[in-house]
Design a protein around this motif. Structure first.
Motif, PDB file in Angstrom:
ATOM      1  N   THR A   1      42.061  36.396  22.267  1.00  0.00           N
ATOM      2  CA  THR A   1      41.090  37.879  22.624  1.00  0.00           C
ATOM      3  C   THR A   1      39.845  37.835  21.355  1.00  0.00           C
ATOM      4  O   THR A   1      39.941  37.256  20.199  1.00  0.00           O
ATOM      5  CB  THR A   1      41.507  39.229  21.329  1.00  0.00           C
ATOM      6  N   ALA A   2      38.556  38.395  22.037  1.00  0.00           N
ATOM      7  CA  ALA A   2      37.396  38.311  20.850  1.00  0.00           C
ATOM      8  C   ALA A   2      36.402  39.888  21.258  1.00  0.00           C
ATOM      9  O   ALA A   2      36.416  39.978  22.596  1.00  0.00           O
ATOM     10  CB  ALA A   2      37.105  37.221  20.853  1.00  0.00           C
ATOM     11  N   GLY A   3      35.899  40.530  20.422  1.00  0.00           N
ATOM     12  CA  GLY A   3      35.478  40.933  20.215  1.00  0.00           C
ATOM     13  C   GLY A   3      34.100  41.558  19.083  1.00  0.00           C
ATOM     14  O   GLY A   3      34.441  40.883  18.419  1.00  0.00           O
ATOM     15  N   ALA A   4      33.331  42.559  18.726  1.00  0.00           N
ATOM     16  CA  ALA A   4      33.021  42.975  17.962  1.00  0.00           C
ATOM     17  C   ALA A   4      32.314  44.813  18.549  1.00  0.00           C
ATOM     18  O   ALA A   4      32.311  45.066  19.696  1.00  0.00           O
ATOM     19  CB  ALA A   4      32.089  42.646  17.971  1.00  0.00           C
ATOM     20  N   ARG A   5      31.683  45.775  16.833  1.00  0.00           N
ATOM     21  CA  ARG A   5      31.036  47.094  17.426  1.00  0.00           C
ATOM     22  C   ARG A   5      30.640  46.540  16.244  1.00  0.00           C
ATOM     23  O   ARG A   5      30.165  46.143  15.384  1.00  0.00           O
ATOM     24  CB  ARG A   5      32.463  47.689  17.166  1.00  0.00           C
ATOM     25  N   LEU A   6      29.491  47.170  16.731  1.00  0.00           N
ATOM     26  CA  LEU A   6      28.391  47.544  16.081  1.00  0.00           C
ATOM     27  C   LEU A   6      27.893  49.050  15.415  1.00  0.00           C
ATOM     28  O   LEU A   6      27.995  49.732  15.698  1.00  0.00           O
ATOM     29  CB  LEU A   6      26.695  48.226  16.922  1.00  0.00           C
ATOM     30  N   ASN A   7      28.164  49.264  14.198  1.00  0.00           N
ATOM     31  CA  ASN A   7      28.568  50.902  13.729  1.00  0.00           C
ATOM     32  C   ASN A   7      26.890  50.614  13.336  1.00  0.00           C
ATOM     33  O   ASN A   7      26.035  50.278  12.357  1.00  0.00           O
ATOM     34  CB  ASN A   7      29.617  51.222  13.297  1.00  0.00           C
TER      35      ASN A   7
ATOM     36  N   PRO B   1      33.843  42.337  13.373  1.00  0.00           N
ATOM     37  CA  PRO B   1      33.997  41.145  14.569  1.00  0.00           C
ATOM     38  C   PRO B   1      35.409  40.641  14.494  1.00  0.00           C
ATOM     39  O   PRO B   1      36.079  41.376  13.384  1.00  0.00           O
ATOM     40  CB  PRO B   1      33.396  40.010  14.016  1.00  0.00           C
ATOM     41  N   VAL B   2      35.867  40.807  15.259  1.00  0.00           N
ATOM     42  CA  VAL B   2      37.530  40.769  15.663  1.00  0.00           C
ATOM     43  C   VAL B   2      37.863  39.665  17.042  1.00  0.00           C
ATOM     44  O   VAL B   2      37.059  38.992  17.532  1.00  0.00           O
ATOM     45  CB  VAL B   2      38.351  41.747  16.677  1.00  0.00           C
ATOM     46  N   ALA B   3      38.562  38.479  16.532  1.00  0.00           N
ATOM     47  CA  ALA B   3      38.693  37.383  17.216  1.00  0.00           C
ATOM     48  C   ALA B   3      40.917  37.497  16.660  1.00  0.00           C
ATOM     49  O   ALA B   3      41.600  37.563  15.556  1.00  0.00           O
ATOM     50  CB  ALA B   3      38.830  36.113  16.140  1.00  0.00           C
ATOM     51  N   GLY B   4      41.305  37.259  18.209  1.00  0.00           N
ATOM     52  CA  GLY B   4      42.899  36.445  17.061  1.00  0.00           C
ATOM     53  C   GLY B   4      44.109  35.834  19.034  1.00  0.00           C
ATOM     54  O   GLY B   4      42.665  36.057  19.794  1.00  0.00           O
TER      55      GLY B   4
END
Length: 856
Positions: A523-529, A556-559
């Motif tokens: 799993t990988a992703g990201a969010r711009l706030n 970011p997130v990765a797992g």
């Protein structure tokens, strides 16, 4: 009915959500394999645009899709960001509708979250179990303005951290209308405030609950409460409605509670779409809300401090959610909402007044205490002292009278109007011939707010009530009592406020889960706030409040997860998060001009945003067909979150209600969580343990003037000092047992280690003692329509406190004196409730089917 027959019915009820039935038909009960027990939404926008998912058990018999079409043989089609739990690389703790019914007599969801979820402890600063701080892994969601908020909370996909202070009013959500609550960690897609995680609340609708049901109960402290709920499906349409109310006098003096809540949902479903129009309105009123000096509670556990202290809150929400299947592999979901929030707070406080200094020009008149303030460079003593002269609305001076314990009635009014929405697209096409789930979306939340506060001069009577009539029955005629709009000449320490402002929070996110093999998922992703906060001072006393603040960050997130077999699933992840300072924090960050929280706004130096880095790893799994055909689920995990520029609320001399906000360099939360549950047809037993090590990671000086070991109002914090009000060790266990097929009994215990008082960040004083609380519940099915139930909170009548801070010693009023600076809020004593629930109809529809297995 035999226990074996009961087992069959329970397992059948676990098959799928009631909302997945063919509209207008009754779902057939059937046995299921408990291969995978949960589907979890990895973004706030569920498969219905914010409503509960149609899919609950993957690789089990799926729900019958509308129109009779049948999905893939592997199971129901997963829409949106839904993933089986074994593919989620972080912790998910879930509470179901049946869990909530056990705590029905408490009438709030917080009691169930605290009872079942590892790592959650409650801190009751208000003396009311409807308005407690929820702390998870050392991060807090609180209804109290001024408490730094570290959890994001969503209801049907809409963020419900209120616009002005990010506060969360769990008490305004009708618990009987909740389908499911997921506590999700390590996922920045949930946006601002998700430092410690997100609480994602999914509500019922007519597709997920049908029938007509009423319940009524009463008991200790003159509590009377009840609710009505109704759900129906008619062709492609559904309707759900519930209304409830509660009234009691509280277990402390002058502490009544009144709550009224309405919730409704009208839904439409076709073969490839689903829409819901949702409305909610709620109102609450609470009495005395503050900690009490231990000198008083030693004599009378029901004692309070100065009063009145009343909080009145109104919330209204209108929301539209929707989902459309664009193709067999693409779907689009979203929501739009309008939310109105209003809160009025009336608080009687010590006035912190004195005779004007002989070094001023106003000896003989009332002045604000100048402790903790220092002259500016080149300022004369006369000019410095003169700025503390108290003035009224017409700039009139107030004569000082000796031997009168002056107080104030402080009133605040907070209003916010918010609107916004989310839009999300998801795709389940194969990538490199591998199963893949791709999600992209965005959200916008805007709000306009206003905040007004003022103080009226009063006197503290010997019974601790504060009155404003100049003709006082205890002190005679006191000039100036009843004077409104109090302020000091220099607008220091006390001044009326009137602020208008607006927030804009925007986010763009993407998340992808790739099944490299049938066991390994990445799993990988990201969010711009992005956050913009604007405010404008309307009084002229604090012109520096006027301004604009901008914050942005990419998180970011990765797992990964690896499924060795059903009994062993490995997960691990890294993620980042942030929270922007609230308008309240931004406007109250100057120690020279502290706020009477939540009563004043003053000029500020800008605060920095809080940023977090979270690491998480663990194992989870299930062992089917263990003793007597039951299932064991378990979880063993470790976590760590490092925060930079954490925000703290610090007290100022003279009144612990006066405070200001500061950034500190770094703090840390880390720990382990171990949990297990055994579920059979007639028995459910659970136990979990959490070690939560919340510490400061810097050396520095903080203000804590009422700390008895402070040096001239300051304390020294060392790296490794423990964050107050977070017990390091937390144990929870309990069981539900069917004595007969119609009679169930449950016993639940929570035990917590000691914790430090708020204001003792230096860890030098004695702690709040460790404690345990034991609750007992029972229910009996008299007929298929009628159930009677009972609940006993604090079965052993244990006297303990979950909140403590410090107050200034000295004479309060009359013969009342504070010698011990500690103040606490004693928890709810032994309380007994009993009631009935009646389901209408010759063949009443049971509570919505759900997995009977704990979702670790």
């Amino acid at each position: 009915m035999s226990l074996r027959a009961l087992r069959s019915s329970l397992i059948a009820s676990a098959s799928v959500l009631a909302g997945s039935v063919l509209p207008g038909t009754v779902q057939a009960q059937q046995a299921v394999t408990l291969d995978e027990i949960s589907v979890v939404s990895t973004t706030p926008v569920g498969s219905g645009g914010g409503n509960s998912s149609q899919a609950q058990i993957f690789n089990g018999p799926g729900p019958v899709p509308p129109g009779g079409s049948v999905g893939p043989s592997a199971g129901t089609r997963l829409r949106g960001s839904e993933q089986p739990l074994y593919k989620i690389p972080s912790t998910v703790e879930s509470v179901t509708a049946s869990d909530l019914t056990i705590d029905r007599a408490n009438n709030n969801l917080v009691a169930t979250l605290a009872r079942r979820t590892p790592g959650i402890n409650l801190s009751d600063s208000q003396g009311n179990n409807n308005r407690v701080d929820v702390t998870y892994r050392g991060f807090t969601a609180s209804p109290v303005q001024g408490v730094p908020q570290g959890l994001a909370v969503y209801q049907n996909g809409v963020r419900i951290n209120e616009a002005f202070g990010d506060v969360v009013n769990f008490d305004l959500i009708p618990s009987q209308a909740i389908q499911r609550i997921d506590v999700v960690t390590g996922n920045p897609v949930f946006g601002l405030n998700a430092l410690g995680g997100a609480v994602n609340i999914q509500m019922k609708n007519g597709f997920t609950w049908q029938g007509t049901e009423i319940a009524a109960w009463g008991g200790s402290d003159a509590r009377t409460a009840g609710y009505l709920q109704y759900g129906k499906v008619s062709g492609p349409w559904s309707v759900y409605f519930t209304g409830d109310g509660l009234n009691d006098r509280g277990w402390r003096y002058e502490s009544p509670s009144t709550i009224g809540r309405l919730y409704g949902d009208v839904g439409y479903r076709s073969q490839d779409s689903e829409f819901h129009l949702i409305g909610m309105a709620a109102r609450s009123f609470y009495g005395a809300a503050a900690a009490t000096p231990v000198d008083f509670t030693h004599r009378d556990p029901r004692a309070i401090f100065t009063y009145p202290q009343t909080t009145s809150t109104d919330v209204g929400t209108l929301q539209l959610t929707g989902r459309v299947d664009i193709s067999p592999t693409w779907d689009l979901a979203g929501n739009a909402y309008f939310r109105r929030f209003s809160q009025t707070y009336v608080d009687g406080n010590d006035g912190n007044f004195e005779n004007c200094s002989s070094r001023s020009s106003f000896r003989g008149f009332l002045c604000y205490q100048d402790d903790g303030f220092s002259p500016s460079a080149g300022q004369s003593q006369n000019a410095f002292r003169n700025q503390f002269l108290i003035l009224g609305q017409q700039n009139q001076r107030i004569p000082f009278r000796a031997n009168v314990p002056y107080g104030t009635l402080d009133t605040t009014k907070t209003e916010a109007t918010g609107f916004g929405g989310s839009l999300q697209a998801s795709n389940h096409d194969r990538v490199f011939d591998l199963p893949n789930t791709f999600v992209v979306g965005g959200s916008i939340d805007t709000a306009n707010y206003s905040f007004k506060s003022s103080s009226t001069l009063g006197a503290i009577n010997p019974n601790l009530s504060i009155t404003t009539d100049p003709n006082n029955p205890f002190y005679g005629t006191v000039p100036g009592l009843g004077t409104t709009q109090l302020r000091s000449a220099g607008a220091l320490g006390i001044a009326p406020s009137s602020v208008n402002g607006s927030n804009v929070y925007m986010g763009l996110y993407t998340l992808d889960t790739l099944d490299v093999t049938d066991r390994l998922s990445l799993t990988a992703g990201a969010r711009l706030n992005f956050a913009r906060i604007e405010s404008a001072d309307l009084t002229g006393f604090s012109p520096d409040v006027t301004g604009s603040h901008y914050y942005n960050k990419i998180n970011p997130v990765a797992g990964l997860t690896y499924r060795f077999f059903d009994a062993l699933n490995l997960y691990g992840s890294y993620s980042e998060s942030n929270r922007a300072p609230t308008p309240l924090e931004l406007a109250c960050a100057n120690p020279d001009r502290p706020c009477l929280l939540p009563n004043s706004l003053v000029a500020d130096p800008p605060l920095k945003q809080v940023t977090g880095r979270t690491y998480e790893v663990g194992f989870r799994g299930q062992l089917p067909n263990t003793y007597d055909g039951g299932v064991i689920t378990y979880k063993i995990g470790a976590f760590r979150t490092d925060l930079t520029n954490d925000i703290l609320s610090l007290a100022t001399p003279g009144n612990t209600a006066r405070a200001y906000f500061v950034n500190v360099p770094s703090t840390q939360r880390q720990g382990i969580e171990v949990g297990s549950e055994y579920t059979a047809d007639y028995l459910r037993v659970y136990a979990n343990y959490a070690l939560v090590d919340a510490t400061f990671q810097f050396n520095g000086t903080l203000s804590s003037p009422n700390n008895p070991l402070a040096d001239d109002g300051a304390i020294q914090v060392r790296k490794g000092n423990v964050v107050p009000l977070v017990p390091t060790h937390q144990i929870k266990a309990g069981f539900d047992y069917f004595i007969t097929p119609d009679w169930q009994v449950g016993l639940y215990v929570q035990a917590f280690s000691s914790s430090y008082y708020r204001g003792d960040e230096s860890n030098l004083n004695r702690k709040l003692p460790p404690y345990y609380v034991l609750n007992l519940q029972t229910k009996y099915q008299v007929t298929k329509n009628l159930e009677i139930f009972g609940l006993i909170n604090n079965l052993t009548n244990n006297r303990y406190a979950t909140f403590g801070t410090f107050a200034e010693p000295g004479t309060v009023a009359g013969n009342l004196r504070i010698s011990d600076p500690r103040t606490t809020t004693l928890a709810q004593p032994l309380s007994i409730y009993a009631g009935i629930r009646y389901a209408f109809g010759a063949d009443p529809v049971p509570m919505s089917p759900e997995p009977i297995i704990r979702k670790y």
